[in-house]
Write an enzyme that holds these catalytic residues in place. Structure first.
Site, PDB file in Angstrom:
ATOM      1  N   ALA A  41       0.923  -1.269   0.047  1.00 40.25           N
ATOM      2  CA  ALA A  41      -0.240   0.090  -0.059  1.00 40.25           C
ATOM      3  C   ALA A  41       0.841   1.281  -0.061  1.00 40.25           C
ATOM      4  O   ALA A  41       2.103   1.408   0.490  1.00 40.25           O
ATOM      5  CB  ALA A  41      -0.924   0.023   1.129  1.00 40.25           C
ATOM      6  N   LYS A 105      13.708  13.243  10.593  1.00 38.72           N
ATOM      7  CA  LYS A 105      14.631  13.411  11.731  1.00 38.72           C
ATOM      8  C   LYS A 105      14.205  14.457  12.736  1.00 38.72           C
ATOM      9  O   LYS A 105      14.252  14.379  13.756  1.00 38.72           O
ATOM     10  CB  LYS A 105      15.867  14.214  11.012  1.00 38.72           C
ATOM     11  CG  LYS A 105      15.674  15.556  10.331  1.00 38.72           C
ATOM     12  CD  LYS A 105      16.646  15.494   9.225  1.00 38.72           C
ATOM     13  CE  LYS A 105      15.770  16.251   8.058  1.00 38.72           C
ATOM     14  NZ  LYS A 105      16.384  16.347   6.806  1.00 38.72           N
ATOM     15  N   GLU A 129      17.467   4.608  10.473  1.00 37.74           N
ATOM     16  CA  GLU A 129      18.941   4.840   9.749  1.00 37.74           C
ATOM     17  C   GLU A 129      18.678   6.232   8.975  1.00 37.74           C
ATOM     18  O   GLU A 129      19.799   6.939   8.783  1.00 37.74           O
ATOM     19  CB  GLU A 129      19.061   3.594   8.921  1.00 37.74           C
ATOM     20  CG  GLU A 129      20.548   3.890   8.131  1.00 37.74           C
ATOM     21  CD  GLU A 129      21.736   3.759   9.290  1.00 37.74           C
ATOM     22  OE1 GLU A 129      22.018   2.806   9.999  1.00 37.74           O
ATOM     23  OE2 GLU A 129      22.395   4.845   9.193  1.00 37.74           O
ATOM     24  N   GLY A 134      21.575  10.570   5.359  1.00 39.55           N
ATOM     25  CA  GLY A 134      21.018   9.709   4.037  1.00 39.55           C
ATOM     26  C   GLY A 134      21.491   8.383   3.866  1.00 39.55           C
ATOM     27  O   GLY A 134      21.150   7.619   4.913  1.00 39.55           O
ATOM     28  N   GLY A 187      18.224  22.678  -6.539  1.00 38.10           N
ATOM     29  CA  GLY A 187      17.339  21.497  -5.923  1.00 38.10           C
ATOM     30  C   GLY A 187      18.075  21.094  -4.313  1.00 38.10           C
ATOM     31  O   GLY A 187      17.369  20.355  -3.758  1.00 38.10           O
ATOM     32  N   GLU A 190      16.229  24.371  -0.171  1.00 35.04           N
ATOM     33  CA  GLU A 190      14.678  24.425  -0.294  1.00 35.04           C
ATOM     34  C   GLU A 190      14.441  25.895  -0.387  1.00 35.04           C
ATOM     35  O   GLU A 190      15.285  26.956  -0.075  1.00 35.04           O
ATOM     36  CB  GLU A 190      13.777  24.141   1.059  1.00 35.04           C
ATOM     37  CG  GLU A 190      14.354  22.859   1.501  1.00 35.04           C
ATOM     38  CD  GLU A 190      13.195  21.909   1.948  1.00 35.04           C
ATOM     39  OE1 GLU A 190      11.975  22.212   1.972  1.00 35.04           O
ATOM     40  OE2 GLU A 190      13.575  20.758   2.182  1.00 35.04           O
ATOM     41  N   ASP A 201      18.596  21.619  10.987  1.00 34.07           N
ATOM     42  CA  ASP A 201      18.817  20.230  10.676  1.00 34.07           C
ATOM     43  C   ASP A 201      19.845  19.661  11.189  1.00 34.07           C
ATOM     44  O   ASP A 201      19.807  18.225  11.656  1.00 34.07           O
ATOM     45  CB  ASP A 201      18.784  20.199   8.960  1.00 34.07           C
ATOM     46  CG  ASP A 201      18.916  18.853   8.285  1.00 34.07           C
ATOM     47  OD1 ASP A 201      18.063  18.254   8.113  1.00 34.07           O
ATOM     48  OD2 ASP A 201      20.221  18.427   8.017  1.00 34.07           O
ATOM     49  N   LYS A 205      20.156  16.031  13.595  1.00 33.54           N
ATOM     50  CA  LYS A 205      21.024  14.944  13.378  1.00 33.54           C
ATOM     51  C   LYS A 205      22.057  14.826  14.652  1.00 33.54           C
ATOM     52  O   LYS A 205      22.113  13.340  14.978  1.00 33.54           O
ATOM     53  CB  LYS A 205      21.636  14.978  12.094  1.00 33.54           C
ATOM     54  CG  LYS A 205      20.671  15.204  10.933  1.00 33.54           C
ATOM     55  CD  LYS A 205      21.190  15.433   9.498  1.00 33.54           C
ATOM     56  CE  LYS A 205      20.377  15.367   8.467  1.00 33.54           C
ATOM     57  NZ  LYS A 205      20.770  16.089   7.525  1.00 33.54           N
TER      58      LYS A 205
END
Ligand code: HSE
Length: 429
Positions: A41, A105, A129, A134, A187, A190, A201, A205
């Site tokens: 799904a 995260k 993970e 990444g 890209g 953002e 960010d 982490k």
């Protein structure tokens, strides 16, 4: 053959990469792991996106409830990002007896204490993970391979966007806003780049990784944070002259004085292995008492690198009879017995804009010495800035953060007419 049904919440970049890997490698997983892993799904409002990826229409769910009540779904993959509704959906899946694999995260960093409690209660797995760095398997390394060590430090370039911007500024001399625009065009960054460029960010982490490394809860709110928006091409260029390279480092140290956790732009020696990590690549440099230094390097973002981490978790979850949880008491706040060091030790780069006249240099050095700071290198440039001042660059020996703050205050106050501090950058030694 053991059948393992997966549901994917969100078919954005990472969800799409995960779907592709799972469908393309299905036969290999059957042969290698004796598990037939199928996507039973997906929950994706953009039906056309799901269809374009090849998801049969009958497998596009319209609600989380539909996924939770589907007996063919064993593992729910959450790749939606953001705290809500992701957290509500993850809790619903765990309470429905499904294991969860997530790349989120922010949600995991802020609420893992609650998610893990519910996962344990329901005897299901919670794997993450993909929340950090990444495709680089750092969480598994900490949990499964390095656990024999007392880990004394974990230093990482854990944000690809800022690493791209700093590499670009260093390579071409571009200023911060030009490099950011280029990162957005490609890209990496953002439209609203705040979470990356202000270091949030990286703190999420570092909170996840340092809690695992040091076996104690390190909430992200305990992490000193400074982003890269004030970095100038001039500082990068002076740093280069001195043999340094500028990186946004996430630094975790387990010292005799306590735990030290910080994210800030940092000069590192050009021959340090982390200095060779450029563009959007990430790396984590771990030091353990037995293993010594280990560096894990790779892609910290992207559809398939992050999908690789997610699929690794799916296979781990599907092939292990017992689930693993945190090795520390995973509470909302830090344990009262964990000491945090705020007045940390570092060497510093200080750029001072000064008038080129007798006595200025000696005033500056006497302020530094009064604050217990020893100078390792000092450069005075001959060329004047457009405002007629000359840059004086000082690199200090290791000292305490509070000493530097006081010295900067004294330079700005005491010699105001002659000198002002333009920038202070910590140097990793
Ligand atoms: N925004 C992150 C980065 C990607 O730039 O590294 C995923 O964590």
């Amino acid at each position: 053959m053991r059948k393992v049904g997966v549901a994917i919440l969100g078919l954005g970049v990472v969800g799409g990469g995960t779907y592709k890997i799972l469908t393309e490698h299905r036969e290999m997983y059957r042969k290698a792991y004796g598990a037939d892993i199928t996507v039973e799904a997906v929950l994706e409002l953009r039906k056309d996106r799901a269809l374009a990826l090849g998801v049969p229409e009958s497998r596009i769910a319209s609600s989380i409830a539909e996924i939770c009540s589907n007996p063919d779904v064993d593992i729910v993959v959450e790749v939606m990002g953001g705290v809500e509704p992701a957290k509500t959906f993850v809790l619903a899946a765990l309470n429905a007896g499904k294991s969860v694999v997530t790349s989120n995260k922010e949600m995991f960093c802020k609420y893992s204490y609650e998610l893990e409690r519910v996962a344990k209660h329901n005897r299901v797995g919670l794997y993450y993970e993909a929340t950090c760095v990444g495709g680089v398997p750092v969480i598994r390394a900490l949990l499964d391979n390095l656990q024999g060590n007392v880990i004394t430090s974990l230093v990482g370039i854990v944000n690809g966007t800022t690493n791209y911007i700093l590499s670009k500024m260093s390579g071409s001399g571009a200023d911060y806003s030009e490099a950011l625009k280029e990162a957005q065009r490609l890209g990496y960054a953002e439209a609203n780049p705040t979470a990356d460029v202000e270091g949030y960010d990286a703190t999420y982490k570092l909170s996840i990784l340092s809690s695992l490394a040091f076996h104690t809860k390190i909430p992200y709110t305990k992490i000193y944070r400074e982003g890269i928006t004030a970095v100038t091409p001039a500082d990068i260029a002076y740093g280069k002259q001195l043999g340094y390279c500028l990186k946004l480092l996430a630094i975790g140290k387990n010292t005799e004085r306590g735990i030290e956790v910080r994210v800030h732009p940092t000069f590192i020696r050009q021959n340090h292995p982390l200095a060779s990590v450029n563009d959007s690549y990430n790396a984590v440099y771990i030091t353990g008492d037995s293993v010594e230094d280990v560096m894990l390097y790779g892609r910290g973002a992207g559809a398939e690198p992050t999908g690789s981490a997610i699929v690794g978790d799916i296979i781990y979850c599907a092939t292990h009879l017992q689930h693993n949880y945190s090795t520390f008491d995973n509470t909302e706040k830090a344990s009262p017995s964990t000491k945090f060091v705020n007045n940390f030790e570092s060497a510093y780069y200080i750029r001072i804009s000064a008038e080129d006249k007798a006595g200025v240099l000696s005033k500056i050095t006497s302020i530094l010495s009064r604050n217990g700071i020893s100078v390792a290198q000092i450069i005075q440039e001959e060329d004047k800035d457009p405002d007629g001042k000359v840059p004086i660059i000082v690199v200090t020996h290791v000292t305490h953060e509070h000493n530097i703050n006081k010295a900067v205050q004294d330079i700005n106050a005491g010699t105001g007419d002659y000198a002002a501090v333009s920038s202070v950058i910590r140097v990793y030694d």
